[in-house]
Design a protein around this motif. Structure first.
Motif, PDB file in Angstrom:
ATOM      1  N   GLN A  12       0.830  -1.201   0.000  1.00  0.00           N
ATOM      2  CA  GLN A  12       0.000   0.000   0.000  1.00  0.00           C
ATOM      3  C   GLN A  12       0.868   1.257   0.000  1.00  0.00           C
ATOM      4  O   GLN A  12       0.586   2.221  -0.711  1.00  0.00           O
ATOM      5  N   LYS A  13       1.950   1.227   0.769  1.00  0.00           N
ATOM      6  CA  LYS A  13       2.854   2.381   0.830  1.00  0.00           C
ATOM      7  C   LYS A  13       3.441   2.671  -0.553  1.00  0.00           C
ATOM      8  O   LYS A  13       3.522   3.822  -0.977  1.00  0.00           O
ATOM      9  N   LEU A  14       3.836   1.611  -1.275  1.00  0.00           N
ATOM     10  CA  LEU A  14       4.413   1.791  -2.598  1.00  0.00           C
ATOM     11  C   LEU A  14       3.376   2.306  -3.594  1.00  0.00           C
ATOM     12  O   LEU A  14       3.690   3.112  -4.465  1.00  0.00           O
ATOM     13  N   GLU A  15       2.123   1.857  -3.449  1.00  0.00           N
ATOM     14  CA  GLU A  15       1.069   2.362  -4.328  1.00  0.00           C
ATOM     15  C   GLU A  15       0.778   3.833  -4.071  1.00  0.00           C
ATOM     16  O   GLU A  15       0.511   4.597  -4.998  1.00  0.00           O
ATOM     17  N   MET A  16       0.831   4.234  -2.801  1.00  0.00           N
ATOM     18  CA  MET A  16       0.521   5.619  -2.452  1.00  0.00           C
ATOM     19  C   MET A  16       1.693   6.560  -2.733  1.00  0.00           C
ATOM     20  O   MET A  16       1.480   7.733  -3.030  1.00  0.00           O
ATOM     21  N   GLU A  17       2.914   6.051  -2.611  1.00  0.00           N
ATOM     22  CA  GLU A  17       4.099   6.877  -2.818  1.00  0.00           C
ATOM     23  C   GLU A  17       5.068   6.140  -3.732  1.00  0.00           C
ATOM     24  O   GLU A  17       6.079   5.602  -3.277  1.00  0.00           O
ATOM     25  N   PRO A  18       4.796   6.086  -5.031  1.00  0.00           N
ATOM     26  CA  PRO A  18       5.647   5.306  -5.933  1.00  0.00           C
ATOM     27  C   PRO A  18       7.094   5.785  -6.014  1.00  0.00           C
ATOM     28  O   PRO A  18       7.968   5.026  -6.401  1.00  0.00           O
ATOM     29  N   LEU A  19       7.355   7.026  -5.612  1.00  0.00           N
ATOM     30  CA  LEU A  19       8.728   7.530  -5.675  1.00  0.00           C
ATOM     31  C   LEU A  19       9.652   6.879  -4.654  1.00  0.00           C
ATOM     32  O   LEU A  19      10.872   6.969  -4.790  1.00  0.00           O
ATOM     33  N   ILE A  20       9.098   6.208  -3.629  1.00  0.00           N
ATOM     34  CA  ILE A  20       9.991   5.588  -2.651  1.00  0.00           C
ATOM     35  C   ILE A  20      10.783   4.434  -3.259  1.00  0.00           C
ATOM     36  O   ILE A  20      11.751   3.974  -2.664  1.00  0.00           O
ATOM     37  N   GLU A  21      10.387   4.007  -4.447  1.00  0.00           N
ATOM     38  CA  GLU A  21      11.186   2.992  -5.138  1.00  0.00           C
ATOM     39  C   GLU A  21      12.511   3.594  -5.599  1.00  0.00           C
ATOM     40  O   GLU A  21      13.533   2.910  -5.651  1.00  0.00           O
ATOM     41  N   LYS A  22      12.506   4.867  -5.914  1.00  0.00           N
ATOM     42  CA  LYS A  22      13.692   5.526  -6.445  1.00  0.00           C
ATOM     43  C   LYS A  22      14.324   6.532  -5.475  1.00  0.00           C
ATOM     44  O   LYS A  22      15.466   6.892  -5.618  1.00  0.00           O
ATOM     45  N   ARG A  23      13.525   6.996  -4.518  1.00  0.00           N
ATOM     46  CA  ARG A  23      14.021   7.982  -3.559  1.00  0.00           C
ATOM     47  C   ARG A  23      13.760   7.477  -2.155  1.00  0.00           C
ATOM     48  O   ARG A  23      12.860   6.695  -1.918  1.00  0.00           O
ATOM     49  N   ASP A  24      14.569   7.957  -1.208  1.00  0.00           N
ATOM     50  CA  ASP A  24      14.397   7.562   0.180  1.00  0.00           C
ATOM     51  C   ASP A  24      13.240   8.312   0.818  1.00  0.00           C
ATOM     52  O   ASP A  24      12.924   9.436   0.427  1.00  0.00           O
ATOM     53  N   MET A  25      12.646   7.694   1.815  1.00  0.00           N
ATOM     54  CA  MET A  25      11.536   8.345   2.508  1.00  0.00           C
ATOM     55  C   MET A  25      12.046   9.547   3.301  1.00  0.00           C
ATOM     56  O   MET A  25      11.338  10.520   3.476  1.00  0.00           O
ATOM     57  N   HIS A  26      13.259   9.458   3.789  1.00  0.00           N
ATOM     58  CA  HIS A  26      13.860  10.577   4.510  1.00  0.00           C
ATOM     59  C   HIS A  26      15.022  11.111   3.669  1.00  0.00           C
ATOM     60  O   HIS A  26      15.930  10.366   3.312  1.00  0.00           O
ATOM     61  N   PRO A  27      15.006  12.398   3.332  1.00  0.00           N
ATOM     62  CA  PRO A  27      16.015  12.956   2.433  1.00  0.00           C
ATOM     63  C   PRO A  27      17.455  12.796   2.931  1.00  0.00           C
ATOM     64  O   PRO A  27      18.385  12.795   2.131  1.00  0.00           O
ATOM     65  N   ALA A  28      17.660  12.651   4.227  1.00  0.00           N
ATOM     66  CA  ALA A  28      19.022  12.535   4.761  1.00  0.00           C
ATOM     67  C   ALA A  28      19.727  11.276   4.256  1.00  0.00           C
ATOM     68  O   ALA A  28      20.954  11.227   4.199  1.00  0.00           O
ATOM     69  N   TYR A  29      18.962  10.251   3.875  1.00  0.00           N
ATOM     70  CA  TYR A  29      19.561   9.001   3.417  1.00  0.00           C
ATOM     71  C   TYR A  29      19.780   8.948   1.908  1.00  0.00           C
ATOM     72  O   TYR A  29      20.383   8.001   1.416  1.00  0.00           O
ATOM     73  N   GLN A  30      19.309   9.929   1.195  1.00  0.00           N
ATOM     74  CA  GLN A  30      19.425   9.917  -0.256  1.00  0.00           C
ATOM     75  C   GLN A  30      20.876   9.824  -0.751  1.00  0.00           C
ATOM     76  O   GLN A  30      21.148   9.113  -1.716  1.00  0.00           O
ATOM     77  N   PRO A  31      21.842  10.475  -0.101  1.00  0.00           N
ATOM     78  CA  PRO A  31      23.223  10.355  -0.584  1.00  0.00           C
ATOM     79  C   PRO A  31      23.791   8.932  -0.510  1.00  0.00           C
ATOM     80  O   PRO A  31      24.797   8.635  -1.139  1.00  0.00           O
ATOM     81  N   LEU A  32      23.166   8.053   0.256  1.00  0.00           N
ATOM     82  CA  LEU A  32      23.657   6.678   0.340  1.00  0.00           C
ATOM     83  C   LEU A  32      23.354   5.883  -0.920  1.00  0.00           C
ATOM     84  O   LEU A  32      23.973   4.859  -1.172  1.00  0.00           O
ATOM     85  N   ARG A  33      22.396   6.330  -1.709  1.00  0.00           N
ATOM     86  CA  ARG A  33      22.079   5.664  -2.971  1.00  0.00           C
ATOM     87  C   ARG A  33      23.118   6.020  -4.026  1.00  0.00           C
ATOM     88  O   ARG A  33      23.812   7.018  -3.920  1.00  0.00           O
TER      89      ARG A  33
END
Length: 97
Positions: free
Chosen positions: A60-81
């Motif tokens: 359900q979370k992925l259906e509601m927020e499809p960007l979490i597949e490509k982006r982190d839920m918390h912006p602080a972790y984005q540089p780890l990708r």
């Protein structure tokens, strides 16, 4: 494995959960009656139900927020990708050898 059957809708989560709870109740009745039950099925079935609930939650979370597949839920972790330009073949060869 239930995953393909659940993913393609051949069996519903509701049916799986109901069958699991029924089996838990049967095991509980057997234990109370003193009938030996092999293994720790009550606990295993509880863990299985937890996985079913989490599966539904994240679907359900992925259906509601499809960007979490490509982006982190918390912006602080984005540089780890992986970022564009962060691949270094020299480092990879040093690691691989």
């Amino acid at each position: 494995r239930l995953s393909p059957f659940l993913a393609w809708g051949h069996i519903s989560i509701r049916r799986v959960v109901q069958a699991t709870k029924l089996r838990q109740a049967e095991i509980s009745v057997h234990r109370k009656a003193g009938v030996p039950v092999n293994g720790d099925w009550g606990r295993a079935l509880g863990a299985f139900l937890s996985r079913m609930h989490w599966r539904s939650h994240f679907s359900q979370k992925l259906e509601m927020e499809p960007l979490i597949e490509k982006r982190d839920m918390h912006p602080a972790y984005q540089p780890l990708r992986r970022q564009d330009g962060d691949w270094n073949p020299v480092y990879y060869e040093a690691w691989a050898s």
